[in-house]
Design an enzyme around this catalytic site. Structure first.
Site, short mmCIF file in Angstrom:
data_model
loop_
_atom_site.label_atom_id
_atom_site.label_comp_id
_atom_site.label_asym_id
_atom_site.label_seq_id
_atom_site.Cartn_x
_atom_site.Cartn_y
_atom_site.Cartn_z
N ASN A 62 16.99 -27.57 4.81
CA ASN A 62 16.88 -26.14 4.49
C ASN A 62 18.17 -25.50 3.97
OD1 ASN A 62 14.20 -26.05 5.07
ND2 ASN A 62 14.41 -25.07 7.06
N GLU A 126 12.41 -27.03 -2.51
CA GLU A 126 11.26 -26.32 -1.93
C GLU A 126 11.41 -24.84 -2.30
OE1 GLU A 126 9.73 -26.97 2.34
OE2 GLU A 126 10.96 -25.19 2.52
N TRP A 220 7.16 -24.77 19.38
CA TRP A 220 7.80 -25.05 18.10
C TRP A 220 9.15 -25.71 18.37
CZ3 TRP A 220 12.38 -22.96 15.94
CH2 TRP A 220 12.66 -23.43 14.63
N ARG A 251 4.01 -19.84 12.53
CA ARG A 251 3.67 -21.25 12.30
C ARG A 251 2.15 -21.44 12.29
NH1 ARG A 251 7.92 -21.44 10.58
NH2 ARG A 251 9.66 -22.81 10.98
N ASP A 354 3.93 -33.10 4.72
CA ASP A 354 4.77 -32.02 5.23
C ASP A 354 4.69 -31.97 6.76
OD1 ASP A 354 6.41 -29.71 4.98
OD2 ASP A 354 4.64 -28.44 5.24
N HIS A 391 18.96 -21.56 13.09
CA HIS A 391 17.84 -21.25 12.19
C HIS A 391 17.90 -19.76 11.86
CE1 HIS A 391 13.79 -21.47 10.49
NE2 HIS A 391 13.77 -22.79 10.69
N SER A 442 19.44 -27.98 9.71
CA SER A 442 19.87 -29.33 10.09
C SER A 442 21.16 -29.71 9.37
CB SER A 442 18.77 -30.35 9.76
OG SER A 442 18.49 -30.36 8.36
O1 SFD Z 1 11.81 -25.79 8.49
C1 SFD Z 1 22.02 -32.48 25.88
N1 SFD Z 1 15.19 -27.05 11.71
C2 SFD Z 1 15.12 -27.41 10.37
N2 SFD Z 1 16.19 -27.64 9.62
C3 SFD Z 1 16.10 -28.11 8.35
O2 SFD Z 1 17.13 -28.31 7.68
N3 SFD Z 1 14.88 -28.39 7.79
C4 SFD Z 1 13.70 -28.19 8.46
O3 SFD Z 1 12.64 -28.53 7.96
C5 SFD Z 1 13.79 -27.58 9.77
N4 SFD Z 1 12.67 -27.20 10.51
C6 SFD Z 1 12.77 -27.26 11.92
C7 SFD Z 1 14.04 -27.08 12.52
C8 SFD Z 1 14.12 -26.98 13.92
C9 SFD Z 1 12.96 -27.13 14.67
C10 SFD Z 1 13.06 -26.99 16.16
C11 SFD Z 1 11.74 -27.41 14.05
C12 SFD Z 1 11.65 -27.48 12.67
C13 SFD Z 1 10.51 -27.62 14.85
C14 SFD Z 1 16.50 -26.71 12.28
C15 SFD Z 1 17.33 -27.90 12.75
O4 SFD Z 1 16.56 -28.84 13.40
C16 SFD Z 1 18.44 -27.40 13.68
O5 SFD Z 1 19.15 -26.44 12.95
C17 SFD Z 1 19.42 -28.47 14.16
O6 SFD Z 1 18.74 -29.54 14.75
C18 SFD Z 1 20.42 -27.88 15.14
O7 SFD Z 1 21.31 -28.89 15.55
P1 SFD Z 1 21.96 -28.92 17.05
O8 SFD Z 1 22.87 -30.07 17.10
O9 SFD Z 1 22.47 -27.59 17.40
O10 SFD Z 1 20.67 -29.14 18.01
P2 SFD Z 1 19.75 -30.45 18.19
O11 SFD Z 1 19.63 -31.19 16.91
O12 SFD Z 1 18.47 -29.98 18.79
O13 SFD Z 1 20.54 -31.35 19.25
C19 SFD Z 1 20.75 -30.96 20.58
C20 SFD Z 1 21.29 -32.18 21.33
O14 SFD Z 1 21.74 -31.82 22.63
C21 SFD Z 1 21.25 -32.75 23.56
N5 SFD Z 1 21.24 -32.09 24.86
N6 SFD Z 1 22.90 -33.50 25.98
C22 SFD Z 1 23.55 -33.65 27.15
N7 SFD Z 1 23.33 -32.84 28.24
C23 SFD Z 1 22.44 -31.80 28.16
N8 SFD Z 1 22.27 -30.98 29.23
C24 SFD Z 1 21.75 -31.59 26.94
N9 SFD Z 1 20.81 -30.68 26.51
C25 SFD Z 1 20.52 -31.00 25.25
C26 SFD Z 1 19.89 -33.15 23.00
O15 SFD Z 1 19.40 -34.35 23.56
C27 SFD Z 1 20.25 -33.28 21.53
O16 SFD Z 1 20.86 -34.53 21.28
S1 SFD Z 1 11.68 -25.95 9.88
O17 SFD Z 1 10.29 -26.21 10.22
O18 SFD Z 1 12.13 -24.78 10.54
P1 AMP Z 2 10.12 -22.55 7.67
O1 AMP Z 2 9.17 -23.67 7.44
O2 AMP Z 2 9.45 -21.23 7.94
O3 AMP Z 2 11.22 -22.87 8.63
O4 AMP Z 2 10.86 -22.30 6.29
C1 AMP Z 2 11.72 -23.21 5.70
C2 AMP Z 2 12.71 -22.44 4.91
O5 AMP Z 2 12.07 -21.57 3.99
C3 AMP Z 2 13.61 -21.54 5.73
O6 AMP Z 2 14.83 -21.53 5.06
C4 AMP Z 2 12.92 -20.19 5.67
O7 AMP Z 2 13.82 -19.12 5.86
C5 AMP Z 2 12.37 -20.21 4.25
N1 AMP Z 2 11.12 -19.45 4.12
C6 AMP Z 2 9.95 -19.65 4.76
N2 AMP Z 2 9.01 -18.79 4.35
C7 AMP Z 2 9.59 -18.02 3.42
C8 AMP Z 2 9.13 -16.93 2.62
N3 AMP Z 2 7.89 -16.46 2.71
N4 AMP Z 2 10.02 -16.38 1.78
C9 AMP Z 2 11.28 -16.84 1.70
N5 AMP Z 2 11.76 -17.85 2.40
C10 AMP Z 2 10.94 -18.44 3.27
#
Ligand code: SFD
Ligand code: AMP
Length: 630
Positions: A62, A126, A220, A251, A354, A391, A442
């Site tokens: 993203n 995207e 989520w 979602r 997806d 996020h 990510s």
């Molecule tokens: O679009 C301990 N995110 C998405 N990012 C993208 O770039 N594209 C996407 O398609 C994304 N989508 C998405 C995303 C997030 C989620 C939840 C969903 C879908 C369902 C965002 C990214 O995933 C997010 O920004 C990063 O993962 C953040 O990284 P970080 O490092 O802050 O968190 P992590 O990856 O969840 O890792 C956490 C770690 O900590 C560990 N942990 N370890 C030791 N002791 C403890 N007590 C601990 N508690 C946790 C975990 O095991 C893990 O290793 S979209 O659909 O939104």
């Molecule tokens: P999402 O699947 O909602 O996490 O969206 C993936 C990426 O697209 C994130 O960067 C969102 O902010 C962006 N996004 C989702 N829906 C929209 C929308 N309707 N308009 C603009 N950006 C969006």
């Protein structure tokens, strides 16, 4: 008393977490540690290959700024984030990530992540900032790179999996390591470190989820991120920021499938049950949230809000018009039946992929309920609130920015020596653990982990002497961490069902209580994301009693011990969230939460960060200025 073996590990740099940010940290730390002959230790609660938010994979990257193309600048990205967060963001932090994120994406590709390319070999976008990937194995790929980098350090590199980090070790206000326990063996782990980076994600299940019964764990945000970052850094005394800025993703209902590809790639509309398009019909509402209501793209919370208004008016369910979007794309080929069929097959499989790449359960739900996206629309809904600073939320630690981006006006406020260091010396944060720098996702989290690791190594080089950890503190923490096992041992035979006992509370019941408080009083799903001063006061009262009862949490085994600490962490997340919403007397992010008693945005008084610091007994609330730099 529970008698666990104690394993002590001495290291220079301690990396807590093995997700996107900390796999980035591991790679970068290894590079600099080699040059300075330093030791790096990584600790994850789970197995790094599939830990954290990216466990199931992702279907998009993203954040990709694509600076090389010249089409986008760092300023463009900063503008996007500032607008999306309704004016509240640390521009120095966002810019620092934006200028480094492309290199993380190029590393992913080098390590084997398939990024979609078009016929000319260019990445398939995207949206403006998002790239499509075949990302089922995304996490395995970045974990492998991290493991390889640490392995190259030989004796100077160690990785511990399935160790649950609980508390910081502190000496003279400085973080000198961490303590936790194995979730598989009866062992306590004491990590003594000259610098520590926290990347243990955000928090889920603080609020009552929509899913119940057998679906309870389906949310989520990944159920295994429970507020460990917030708890650890708060107990250490690190200032928090934006803890009111929860994220509510809209979602696909119940499976939590992503919507980004539908809105941006397939150009789908969302309509209510009567066919009305809330993004069109409710456009005038955006005037009330100027200037942010007028920007493009419309901020995520305002997009949510317009849909919520339809739901609250009884116009639901809300549907993603998948059938319409796919037909429209295929219709471009309607004069050639063969080409039409081929295109339809192609986009159908993209639609399924997806979900299969990152939310397999949504694909299963579609299959189980006979949904064919090309034939019928699917319901979407606002999820319960989550804490995810990476996020479209913003909660996390208040960290130092980089020196070179500051100006005379910002330097004193936003910079204190080392990028991504919290307000506690030797303690760094990245990803969901660092605040006010949303939309890193990510790729940006990985880049931010790298930034933090480079800074932490620089800190160690500048401060090479280890202050030492206090054994009395370690003993006290050990006894406290293991206490729930003792409580269970002492009292469980008193009743015929060990789940029910007047002397203790089990973590699951404790979690239900927490979630009920938050759902009903702190703007959860049942309260239509609405609260007010009085409801928040009620939440604070109930949370205070819950905190008293947390002393009586009991654990039958190691797994439950982890559950106990997860829920104590969730309680801390709840507490700082409610305090911060209480302090901010305005509504700035409708669609995330609405304060009915202060229903308007108030830029005169509240165009500011609300920060919170745990002083050992209570949260001290601090208002800090928002400074625009770009
Ligand atoms: O679009 C301990 N995110 C998405 N990012 C993208 O770039 N594209 C996407 O398609 C994304 N989508 C998405 C995303 C997030 C989620 C939840 C969903 C879908 C369902 C965002 C990214 O995933 C997010 O920004 C990063 O993962 C953040 O990284 P970080 O490092 O802050 O968190 P992590 O990856 O969840 O890792 C956490 C770690 O900590 C560990 N942990 N370890 C030791 N002791 C403890 N007590 C601990 N508690 C946790 C975990 O095991 C893990 O290793 S979209 O659909 O939104
Ligand atoms: P999402 O699947 O909602 O996490 O969206 C993936 C990426 O697209 C994130 O960067 C969102 O902010 C962006 N996004 C989702 N829906 C929209 C929308 N309707 N308009 C603009 N950006 C969006």
């Amino acid at each position: 008393m529970a008698n666990f073996e104690t394993v002590t590990v001495e290291t220079d740099l301690l990396i807590c977490g093995g997700g996107m940010s900390m796999t980035g940290a591991a790679v970068e730390a290894a590079h600099w540690a080699k040059q300075h002959n330093l030791k790096v230790t990584v600790v994850d609660k789970a197995a790094m290959d599939r830990s954290g938010a990216v466990a199931m994979g992702l279907s998009a990257i993203n954040q990709y700024v694509d600076l090389k193309s010249g089409n986008n600048s760092v300023k463009n990205y900063v503008d996007y984030v500032r607008n999306d967060l309704m004016g509240i963001t640390r521009e120095d932090l966002v810019a620092n990530i934006a200028r480094h994120v492309d290199s993380s994406v190029h590393l992913f590709e080098k390590w084997g992540l398939p990024i979609w390319t078009d016929a000319d070999g260019n990445y398939v976008h995207e949206g403006r900032w998002q790239l499509m990937i075949n990302g089922e194995s995304y996490k395995v790929i970045v974990a492998e790179a991290a493991k390889n980098a640490i392995a190259e350090l030989g004796d100077n590199g160690e990785i511990f999996e399935r160790i649950f980090i609980v508390d910081p070790l502190m000496n003279d206000g400085k973080c000198v390591g961490a303590i936790g326990f194995s979730v598989r063996e009866e062992k306590m782990y004491v990590f003594k470190a000259k610098a520590t980076i926290i990347g243990m994600g955000g928090a889920v299940h603080v609020f009552k989820p929509r899913s119940s019964g057998e679906g309870l764990g389906r949310a989520w945000y990944p159920p295994w991120n429970t507020g460990s970052s917030l708890y650890f850094t708060s107990v250490a005394g690190a200032e928090q920021t934006c803890q009111e800025v929860r994220f509510i993703p809209v979602r696909f209902k119940d499976g939590y499938g992503p919507v980004g590809a539908w809105f941006l790639l397939f150009k789908s509309r969302a309509t209510n049950a009567f066919g009305g398009e809330y993004m069109v019909e409710r456009r005038p509402e955006l005037e009330n949230w100027a200037p942010y209501g007028k920007v493009k793209p419309i901020p995520a919370n305002l997009r949510n809000y317009l849909g919520m208004l339809d739901t609250m008016e009884g116009k639901g369910p809300i549907y993603m018009r998948t059938e319409e979007a796919l037909q429209k794309i295929a219709n471009e080929f309607k004069d050639d039946p063969k080409a039409y069929k081929k295109k339809m097959k192609e986009i159908e499989s993209e639609a399924w992929e997806d979900f299969l790449d990152m939310t397999i359960s949504q694909a299963i739900l579609w299959a189980a309920s006979n949904v064919q996206p090309e034939e019928q629309a699917s319901e979407i809904a606002a999820a319960e609130p989550y804490f995810i600073g990476s996020h479209s939320g913003a909660s996390g630690c208040w960290v130092s920015g980089p020196e070179d981006i500051q100006n005379d006006d910002t330097k004193d406020e936003y910079f204190w020596g080392y990028p991504n260091m919290t307000t506690v010396s030797a303690l760094f944060a990245a990803g969901d653990a660092s605040g006010a720098s949303s939309h890193k996702f990510s790729s940006g989290s990985h880049a931010e982990g790298r930034i933090a690791a480079k800074a932490a190594i620089a800190y160690i080089v500048d401060n090479p002497d280890y202050l030492g950890a206090d054994q009395a503190q370690i003993d006290t923490l050990t006894a406290r961490i293991l206490l729930p096992l003792d409580i269970f041992e002492e009292h469980s035979a008193n009743t015929s069902d060990p789940e029910i006992n007047p002397e203790y509370i089990k973590p699951k019941m404790f979690m239900f209580r927490l979630q009920k408080i938050m759902d009903e009083y702190a703007a959860g799903v049942s309260a239509q994301f609405t609260t007010n001063k009085h409801m928040l006061e009620k939440a604070l009262d109930l949370l205070a009693v819950l905190k008293e009862d947390s002393e009586k949490l009991a654990a039958a085994d190691l797994h439950e011990l982890m559950r106990v600490w997860e829920n104590i962490q969730r309680m801390w997340q709840a507490s700082v969230h409610v305090e911060t919403m209480y302090f901010r007397q305005e509504t700035r992010w409708p669609g995330y939460y609405f304060r009915a008693d202060t229903p308007k945005i108030d830029n005169d008084n509240w165009l500011a960060f609300v920060n919170a610091k745990w002083d050992g007994e209570k949260w001290e609330m601090i208002k800090r200025p928002v400074k625009y730099m770009f």
